[in-house]
Design a protein around this motif. Structure first.
Motif, short mmCIF file in Angstrom:
data_model
loop_
_atom_site.label_atom_id
_atom_site.label_comp_id
_atom_site.label_asym_id
_atom_site.label_seq_id
_atom_site.Cartn_x
_atom_site.Cartn_y
_atom_site.Cartn_z
N GLY A 39 8.74 2.81 -0.12
CA GLY A 39 7.52 2.73 -1.11
C GLY A 39 8.63 3.08 -2.18
O GLY A 39 9.41 2.64 -2.22
N PHE A 70 2.50 4.46 -2.10
CA PHE A 70 1.44 4.37 -1.16
C PHE A 70 -0.33 5.52 -1.25
O PHE A 70 -0.86 5.38 -0.74
N LEU A 121 1.89 9.34 5.48
CA LEU A 121 3.22 8.17 5.97
C LEU A 121 4.46 9.40 6.44
O LEU A 121 4.74 9.53 7.34
N SER A 147 -2.69 7.52 0.74
CA SER A 147 -1.84 7.74 1.64
C SER A 147 -0.46 8.30 1.98
O SER A 147 -0.63 8.55 3.38
N ALA A 148 -0.21 8.66 0.91
CA ALA A 148 2.05 9.10 1.23
C ALA A 148 1.67 9.49 1.66
O ALA A 148 3.19 10.12 2.55
#
Length: 296
Positions: free
Chosen positions: A116, A275, A282, A278-279
């Motif tokens: 990211g 992200f 992940l 949603s980080a």
């Protein structure tokens, strides 16, 4: 085989299935976070695992102080039923598959370091804004957890002196989005949801403007303090509110106004987790893969 990633928040549990290249194989869904207790929580996770089908294991992101090597939760933040137990072992026995746990803000940091907005960055601070204020410290390109796993636990910073200590005296309570939403709802005489509130604020609401200004002013001051405490190359924001451009732009304006009052220039860089919301998922996958490799 694929991995079931689960991000447990104070309000919602988000979940999705990922392959080993961190590609999601289905849309990310969410359900309400159980409040009744540990048994209810474990059964909820069991149902998600059963629905996931054929997977190699479960990668979890959670609030609290967590030993990610052993899966022991020293304190579970807003989910106090997870306190003082090896939650990973409890879940393994129920789910019949490998389970890894990592603090939610640290998961966000892992994701951003991996693929990211922090790729190649050596020193950074990740701030996850939600039910509280999650934090993760990155030093020399790696997570820094401190001597007792407390590094980055910014929610617990005391802001109202040493004479009293309770959750309402902590920074996490003051930055909490649900807390701010409830405060504004009370002023308007009706219960609001977060997106509705920030839509109202964006259009302009004299009744709430002072409260919003106070919130942003306090947050901006703390970001300034973090800059001196950690001296990061970048500070990036995550959590559900990180998708709201109005909120982030308003916060950045207050931060810049604060810095402009300084008698000296201060290098700083503010950004958003690539992200976003949603980080954590992940990053939980990244932690799972790293632990799997170490245990092999």
């Amino acid at each position: 085989m694929n991995i079931l990633a689960i991000d447990v928040g104070g309000t919602f549990i988000k979940y999705g299935i990922y392959d080993r290249n961190a590609q999601t194989l289905c849309s990310v869904n969410q359900i309400k976070t159980p409040k009744a207790g540990l048994d209810d929580f474990v059964q909820t996770i069991k149902k998600l695992r059963e629905e996931a089908g054929d997977i190699s294991g479960v990668a979890m992101s959670l609030p609290g102080t967590i030993d990610s090597d052993t899966g022991f939760v020293y304190q579970g933040g807003n989910l106090s039923y997870n306190d003082k137990q090896n939650l990973a072992e409890i879940l393994k026995e129920t789910l019949l598959c490998p389970v890894t746990l990592e603090n939610d803000a640290r998961c966000a940091a892992l994701a951003e370091l991996w693929k990211g907005s922090l790729v190649g960055v050596q020193n950074a601070l990740v701030l996850v804004i939600g039910t509280g204020l999650g934090g993760a410290v990155i030093q020399n390109g790696r997570l820094y957890k401190g001597s007792h796993l407390y590094a980055g636990e910014l929610s617990y910073l005391s802001t109202k002196g040493i004479d009293s200590y309770g959750m309402d005296t902590t920074l996490g309570a003051q930055i909490s989005i649900p807390y701010f939403v409830d405060k504004c709802s009370e002023k308007l005489g009706r219960q609001l949801e977060g997106p509705e509130l920030f839509s109202i604020l964006e259009k302009g609401c004299p009744k709430l403007q002072q409260d919003f200004d106070e919130y942003l002013r306090n947050f901006a001051q703390q970001i300034f303090n973090f800059q001196f405490a950690f001296d990061p190359e970048k500070i990036v924001f995550g959590g559900g509110i990180s998708k709201n451009e109005f909120f982030l732009n308003s916060l950045k304006q207050y931060v810049e106004a604060f810095y402009q009052k300084l008698p000296f220039p201060l290098e700083h860089s503010l950004g958003v987790c690539r992200f976003g919301n949603s980080a954590n998922l992940l990053g939980a996958v990244k932690h799972y893969l790293e632990k799997e490799e170490l245990d092999a």
